[in-house]
Design a protein around this motif. Structure first.
Motif, mmCIF file in Angstrom:
data_model
loop_
_atom_site.group_PDB
_atom_site.id
_atom_site.type_symbol
_atom_site.label_atom_id
_atom_site.label_comp_id
_atom_site.label_asym_id
_atom_site.label_seq_id
_atom_site.Cartn_x
_atom_site.Cartn_y
_atom_site.Cartn_z
ATOM 1 N N ALA A 132 -17.299 -33.781 -7.727
ATOM 2 C CA ALA A 132 -16.666 -35.080 -7.478
ATOM 3 C C ALA A 132 -17.782 -36.113 -7.367
ATOM 4 O O ALA A 132 -17.831 -36.919 -6.439
ATOM 5 C CB ALA A 132 -15.821 -35.033 -6.215
ATOM 6 N N THR A 133 -18.679 -36.057 -8.319
ATOM 7 C CA THR A 133 -19.967 -36.752 -8.264
ATOM 8 C C THR A 133 -19.944 -38.184 -8.771
ATOM 9 O O THR A 133 -20.936 -38.901 -8.657
ATOM 10 C CB THR A 133 -21.013 -35.956 -9.066
ATOM 11 N N GLY A 134 -18.830 -38.623 -9.354
ATOM 12 C CA GLY A 134 -18.716 -40.004 -9.792
ATOM 13 C C GLY A 134 -19.559 -40.342 -11.017
ATOM 14 O O GLY A 134 -20.165 -39.471 -11.646
ATOM 15 N N ILE A 135 -19.578 -41.620 -11.337
ATOM 16 C CA ILE A 135 -20.348 -42.118 -12.472
ATOM 17 C C ILE A 135 -21.250 -43.258 -12.015
ATOM 18 O O ILE A 135 -21.105 -43.791 -10.915
ATOM 19 C CB ILE A 135 -19.444 -42.609 -13.620
ATOM 20 N N LYS A 136 -22.183 -43.625 -12.870
ATOM 21 C CA LYS A 136 -23.112 -44.713 -12.581
ATOM 22 C C LYS A 136 -22.984 -45.768 -13.678
ATOM 23 O O LYS A 136 -23.175 -45.476 -14.860
ATOM 24 C CB LYS A 136 -24.545 -44.179 -12.527
ATOM 25 N N ASP A 137 -22.628 -46.970 -13.283
ATOM 26 C CA ASP A 137 -22.520 -48.065 -14.250
ATOM 27 C C ASP A 137 -23.908 -48.491 -14.707
ATOM 28 O O ASP A 137 -24.842 -48.582 -13.909
ATOM 29 C CB ASP A 137 -21.805 -49.259 -13.622
ATOM 30 N N ILE A 138 -24.034 -48.733 -16.004
ATOM 31 C CA ILE A 138 -25.309 -49.179 -16.573
ATOM 32 C C ILE A 138 -25.252 -50.695 -16.725
ATOM 33 O O ILE A 138 -24.531 -51.233 -17.560
ATOM 34 C CB ILE A 138 -25.567 -48.507 -17.930
ATOM 35 N N GLU A 165 -22.883 -43.667 -17.132
ATOM 36 C CA GLU A 165 -23.395 -42.318 -17.313
ATOM 37 C C GLU A 165 -22.978 -41.484 -16.116
ATOM 38 O O GLU A 165 -22.578 -42.027 -15.076
ATOM 39 C CB GLU A 165 -24.921 -42.335 -17.451
ATOM 40 N N GLN A 166 -23.044 -40.175 -16.252
ATOM 41 C CA GLN A 166 -22.733 -39.311 -15.122
ATOM 42 C C GLN A 166 -23.716 -39.589 -13.985
ATOM 43 O O GLN A 166 -24.912 -39.713 -14.202
ATOM 44 C CB GLN A 166 -22.797 -37.842 -15.535
ATOM 45 N N ASP A 171 -13.864 -40.283 -10.735
ATOM 46 C CA ASP A 171 -14.306 -41.125 -11.847
ATOM 47 C C ASP A 171 -15.109 -40.373 -12.895
ATOM 48 O O ASP A 171 -15.164 -40.789 -14.052
ATOM 49 C CB ASP A 171 -15.160 -42.278 -11.323
ATOM 50 N N ASN A 172 -15.767 -39.271 -12.508
ATOM 51 C CA ASN A 172 -16.598 -38.554 -13.481
ATOM 52 C C ASN A 172 -15.784 -37.840 -14.540
ATOM 53 O O ASN A 172 -16.311 -37.435 -15.574
ATOM 54 C CB ASN A 172 -17.555 -37.573 -12.780
ATOM 55 N N SER A 173 -14.480 -37.698 -14.311
ATOM 56 C CA SER A 173 -13.646 -36.940 -15.247
ATOM 57 C C SER A 173 -12.344 -37.656 -15.596
ATOM 58 O O SER A 173 -11.431 -37.044 -16.153
ATOM 59 C CB SER A 173 -13.341 -35.553 -14.673
ATOM 60 N N SER A 204 -9.732 -45.621 -10.188
ATOM 61 C CA SER A 204 -9.033 -46.210 -9.056
ATOM 62 C C SER A 204 -8.986 -45.207 -7.921
ATOM 63 O O SER A 204 -9.127 -43.995 -8.129
ATOM 64 C CB SER A 204 -7.605 -46.628 -9.438
ATOM 65 N N VAL A 205 -8.791 -45.711 -6.703
ATOM 66 C CA VAL A 205 -8.687 -44.844 -5.537
ATOM 67 C C VAL A 205 -7.494 -43.906 -5.696
ATOM 68 O O VAL A 205 -7.573 -42.711 -5.404
ATOM 69 C CB VAL A 205 -8.550 -45.680 -4.250
ATOM 70 N N ALA A 206 -6.376 -44.453 -6.155
ATOM 71 C CA ALA A 206 -5.156 -43.656 -6.255
ATOM 72 C C ALA A 206 -5.317 -42.461 -7.198
ATOM 73 O O ALA A 206 -4.903 -41.344 -6.876
ATOM 74 C CB ALA A 206 -3.996 -44.538 -6.726
#
Length: 301
Positions: free
Chosen positions: A110-116, A233-234, A270-272, A277-279
């Motif tokens: 559940a590591t999320g993503i990083k906006d570039i 990116e991841q 968000d990573n998948s 969104s939170v929901a």
């Protein structure tokens, strides 16, 4: 099991990870949540479009969520970063930046993503505040304002179509030669969408609130808010290191049960998911927790 052995390790303790942990805790699964404490929406002043929490700050939602999960004795928390992982005969071994090693039967990413961030001065300071990505998360609050959209091609066309219902004063900033199909361009003209192709160099703002967009030729346009479609990116190298397949868009590939391409590894948030969104993060986490509990049940029973 010793203190470093778990049935489930969840890497990432934001909404998706906590939701999975809640489901697993209620099923008495020995679970560890490893979290570095830097969610991608930490700069966003308010969260919207999540029933019962509309308008709360992201940190308020996280605080309530974590306090509720912490009531379940089978769930433990570890503050730090998971930097390495490998498959072992019993499941997986996870190593943190502090050198601690934990083992688990099932793993949740559940590591999320990083906006570039683009090379535009002031952009990152406004990101999540008055430069936003999602009409569903932010659109109502910035409705009827003088709006710019920084995007091009299909993504720009899609964003314009959504925002057009929220504002009638929209300018599309392509920051380069526009890239639209003939029918797309005709529809943009029909809806009186102004297009500026000049390169953007800066966003002038006051404490994150957009005031002006500055172009390379020195010209300036005033706006009250900006939508932007930017790459990502991841956030973690672990999905790739563990062999998880990615989609063409860069998300971790999962099935309807949130299972990745690697047996025993699940992913949520968000990573998948294309829906940021939170929901949807909470939904994905709940499904993940239930599916892992079901797998463990079938293995043990």
């Amino acid at each position: 099991m010793d203190k470093n052995e778990f049935e489930v390790i969840i890497i990432g303790g934001s909404y998706a990870g906590l939701s999975a942990a809640l489901t697993l805790g209620r099923s008495l699964r020995k679970t560890l949540v490893i979290d570095g404490g830097e969610p991608c929406n930490r700069q966003t002043p308010h969260s919207h479009n999540f029933l019962t929490q509309d308008g709360s700050t992201p940190s308020q939602i996280s605080h309530v969520a974590k306090s509720q999960v912490a009531k379940y004795d089978s769930v433990k928390f570890y503050e730090g970063l998971a930097i390495d992982g490998m498959r072992i005969s019993e499941g997986f071994e996870i190593t943190t930046s502090n050198g601690d090693v934990f083992t688990t039967k099932k793993l949740v990413l559940a590591t999320g993503i990083k906006d570039i961030m683009p090379d535009i001065k002031g952009f990152s300071e406004c990101w999540g505040i008055s430069v936003v990505h999602c009409p569903y998360c932010h659109g109502y609050e910035i409705r009827n304002k003088k709006t710019a959209i920084i995007a091009n091609g299909d993504r720009a066309y899609h964003l314009v179509s959504l925002v057009n219902n929220l504002s009638k004063d929209i300018t599309l900033l392509t920051s380069g030669i526009k890239e639209f199909e003939e029918n797309q361009f005709e529809k943009l003209q029909r809806h009186k969408i102004h297009i500026i192709e000049k390169k953007i160099v800066a966003i002038e703002h006051s404490n994150g609130q957009v005031e002006r967009v500055v172009f390379k030729d020195g010209s300036v346009e005033n706006y009250e808010c900006v939508y932007a479609s930017i790459p990502f990116e991841q956030n973690s190298a672990l999905p790739k290191k563990l062999g998880c397949k990615l989609t063409e868009h860069g998300h971790i590939e999962v099935n309807l049960m949130q299972k990745t391409s690697e047996e025993g590894i699940f992913s949520c948030g968000d990573n998948s998911s294309m829906m940021r969104s939170v929901a949807t993060a909470v939904y994905g986490g709940t499904i993940t927790g239930a599916m892992i509990n079901n797998e463990l049940t079938q293995e043990y029973f």
